[in-house]
Motif scaffolding. Structure first.
Motif, short mmCIF file in Angstrom:
data_model
loop_
_atom_site.label_atom_id
_atom_site.label_comp_id
_atom_site.label_asym_id
_atom_site.label_seq_id
_atom_site.Cartn_x
_atom_site.Cartn_y
_atom_site.Cartn_z
N MET A 305 0.83 -1.21 0.00
CA MET A 305 0.00 0.00 0.00
C MET A 305 0.85 1.25 0.00
N LEU A 306 1.93 1.24 0.78
CA LEU A 306 2.79 2.42 0.83
C LEU A 306 3.49 2.64 -0.50
N ILE A 307 3.90 1.58 -1.15
CA ILE A 307 4.52 1.70 -2.48
C ILE A 307 3.53 2.28 -3.48
N GLN A 308 2.29 1.82 -3.42
CA GLN A 308 1.26 2.33 -4.32
C GLN A 308 1.03 3.82 -4.10
N GLN A 309 1.01 4.24 -2.84
CA GLN A 309 0.85 5.66 -2.54
C GLN A 309 2.02 6.46 -3.11
N MET A 310 3.22 5.93 -2.99
CA MET A 310 4.40 6.62 -3.52
C MET A 310 4.33 6.73 -5.04
N LEU A 311 3.86 5.66 -5.70
CA LEU A 311 3.74 5.68 -7.16
C LEU A 311 2.73 6.70 -7.64
N ARG A 312 1.64 6.86 -6.88
CA ARG A 312 0.60 7.83 -7.26
C ARG A 312 1.10 9.26 -7.18
N ARG A 313 2.16 9.49 -6.38
CA ARG A 313 2.71 10.83 -6.25
C ARG A 313 3.72 11.16 -7.35
N ILE A 314 4.06 10.16 -8.14
CA ILE A 314 5.00 10.40 -9.23
C ILE A 314 4.26 11.02 -10.42
N GLY A 315 4.84 12.05 -10.97
CA GLY A 315 4.21 12.69 -12.13
C GLY A 315 3.20 13.55 -11.71
#
Length: 315
Positions: A305-315
């Motif tokens: 879940m934390l990785i997914q949150q980090m990915l959503r902040r990219i771009g």
């Protein structure tokens, strides 16, 4: 130990309340009796009041003392490194106190050579440069009052500010241990109202005062137990596989007591118990892709879940 260091230490030895024979002094410093006689002759040449009697031995004239600032250059270097470390911290009170100590030492150093040595060492020995130059200084709390409570076994009272709503609550605590983490002080002690050992951030403790209430120091848990205590009702066994490259750093920095270690072909397996999966999840990310969580499943899911949150902040 060179001759200058030995003579400084010999002077301090002679100021003790006992008398010293030449044989005792030679054994203490691991040198010959002839060397000690030469040292005593040097003291006589500069009119230091070394006394002697046949029954007792050598000592220093009563009422005479050597200034305690007579450190060796190496000892001064250790002090300077310690001051440089404190100067790098984000606690502005500690930084001011360290600079006051620095100023006092500079004022009583006996030679310009030593003063220059300390100045150069202070300017050119940097401890944690990123914290020194990038971190914002802030008030760290009244650690000195709490230190007095710890050493004298007096309970302390203070208003504790809630992180959620800013409300203050009166607390009375038996202070056991002060810990300085990366950017703040923490007090660990027994909360007399909640009848449990709790942790308190000093920067959220206001109006800290010593009380007249003493507490016994007999049954205080050890430092390791206080630092790595867990709430058993919410603790979980965690198994983490760490790469060989990072196993050493993991072992010395994990915020828990390691229960078992096991060497595997692809790294080192660590097991420990912890009571805050969200905290340990974020901490594990400081090791990037050098760790793999094996259990519990809940922690694995939190990492995803934390990785997914980090990915959503990219771009």
């Amino acid at each position: 130990m060179n001759s200058t260091e030995r003579r400084l230490n010999l002077l301090l030895l002679l100021q003790s309340n006992r008398k010293w024979t030449v044989k005792d002094m030679a054994n203490h410093f691991g040198v010959s009796r002839r060397t000690i006689f030469r040292d005593l002759a040097t003291f006589s040449e500069i009119n230091l009041p070394v006394t002697y009697d046949k029954e007792g031995g050598h000592g220093m004239m009563k009422g005479y003392s050597i200034p305690p600032i007579m450190f060796t250059p190496k000892e001064l270097a250790i002090i300077q490194i310690g001051l440089s470390f404190v100067d790098s911290q984000v606690d502005e009170t500690l930084v001011k106190d360290a600079r006051a100590v620095q100023s006092k030492i500079d004022n009583v150093l006996p030679t310009e050579e030593l003063k220059s040595f300390m100045t150069d060492l202070g300017h050119k020995t940097i401890v944690d440069p990123y914290k020194m130059y990038a971190a914002q200084k802030k008030k760290g709390g009244d650690w000195f009052t709490i230190a007095n409570g710890i050493s004298q076994h007096f309970e302390v009272v203070f208003d504790y500010v809630s992180l959620k709503d800013g409300n203050k609550e009166k607390r009375q605590v038996r202070p056991y241990l002060q810990v300085y983490y990366t950017d703040h002080w923490t007090l660990i002690g027994y909360d007399t109202n909640r009848r449990d050992i709790r942790s308190f951030r000093l920067d959220r403790m206001k109006n800290v005062q010593l009380t007249a209430q003493k507490f016994s120091g007999n049954n205080i848990p050890g430092v390791k137990s206080l630092l790595f205590r867990v709430k058993e009702e919410s603790a979980t066994t965690i198994a983490v596989l760490v790469s060989e490259k990072e196993a050493g750093r993991f072992r010395t920095s994990v915020p828990a007591e390691i229960d078992t270690e096991e060497i595997r072909d692809n790294g080192q397996l660590f097991r420990f118990r912890f009571d805050n999966l969200d905290y340990i999840n974020e901490w594990l990310f400081t090791f990037h892709n050098e760790v793999k969580v094996l259990e519990p499943r809940e922690l694995v899911e939190k990492r995803v879940m934390l990785i997914q949150q980090m990915l959503r902040r990219i771009g």
